[in-house]
Scaffold this active site. Sequence first.
Site, mmCIF file in Angstrom:
data_model
loop_
_atom_site.group_PDB
_atom_site.id
_atom_site.type_symbol
_atom_site.label_atom_id
_atom_site.label_comp_id
_atom_site.label_asym_id
_atom_site.label_seq_id
_atom_site.Cartn_x
_atom_site.Cartn_y
_atom_site.Cartn_z
ATOM 1 N N SER A 107 0.873 -1.281 0.057
ATOM 2 C CA SER A 107 -0.037 -0.071 -0.147
ATOM 3 C C SER A 107 0.837 1.192 0.017
ATOM 4 C CB SER A 107 -0.938 -0.127 1.283
ATOM 5 O OG SER A 107 -1.736 1.313 1.510
ATOM 6 N N TYR B 231 -2.927 -0.425 10.531
ATOM 7 C CA TYR B 231 -2.841 -0.541 8.920
ATOM 8 C C TYR B 231 -1.715 -0.356 8.583
ATOM 9 C CZ TYR B 231 -4.303 -0.919 4.095
ATOM 10 O OH TYR B 231 -4.227 -0.978 2.683
ATOM 11 N N LYS C 103 1.277 -2.829 6.801
ATOM 12 C CA LYS C 103 1.735 -2.829 5.357
ATOM 13 C C LYS C 103 3.309 -2.466 5.360
ATOM 14 C CE LYS C 103 -1.967 -3.778 3.305
ATOM 15 N NZ LYS C 103 -2.154 -4.872 2.469
#
Length: 289
Positions: A142, A155, A159
């Site tokens: 990402s 998150y 990532k």
Amino acid sequence: MTDRKHVLRGRTAVVTGAARGVGAAVARQLADRGASVALIGLEEESLARLAYELPTESYHWHVDVTDDELMARVADEVRDRLGLTSVVVANAGVAEGGPFLGTDLASWRRVIEVNLVGSAITAQVFLPQLLDTHGYYLQIASLASIGAAPMMSAYCASKAGVESFSQALRPELAPRGVAVGTAYLNWTDTEMIRDADQYAVLRELRAHMPSPARKVYPTEHVAVRLVDAVERRASSVYVPGWLRGVQVARAGLPTLVSRVARRELTRSEFSATGLLGVGGRAAESRRTS
């Protein structure tokens, strides 16, 4: 096989997080290019419907990617039903947003487990087959892998972790004929992202990103680029392409993000979102059960 039009024909591909969004779109692209597809995820009805719709032989497995014993069993069943795996797309992922101080640590941990630990388990159980086929492993990362954002600590940590994981695997496996790629994605028109827009904290986060970074890209567009990368056995793919430039400038991003956050994100009180979207709720249900 030098003709890319036929690289995937007759091959077996595995996609995790395949029930919806990017995973489902990638599965369709793989099947359209001739691959048999093993669909892995938590939403059994959606997986079954997709497997039925695909034009090539495909099966689905209702399994949590963080369950190493079940995933090992799935890998054996994929081999028995579809043949040795040539492609693995580690796409399964969940997200949450909100201030870390008010975050439920169980939800925070679940993001790390699904996104990072689940990717590692996926790689480990399928790597023996990829070694036999000199296959390709694509890790979905990402923009959050390149530059961390406030209010999304789990998150971003997950990532960043999968980026480092795939980069560590690449030189380790290259001498043995397995290629490893990392896919850097920006906002994509998935149900998870649409759900994120319902929460003030994530609306504000996206609103204060530069204009190009706010754009949401169709899943079909993203899937085409990802499967093109699979065919090329690419070491990296950026969707959109300008993310490659962000990679070059990543050393200066923490300072820039901190300045914007101090100016813009301290004006309101935000609360945690919990796991986002239908996929997130499925992951939460699996955790609590």
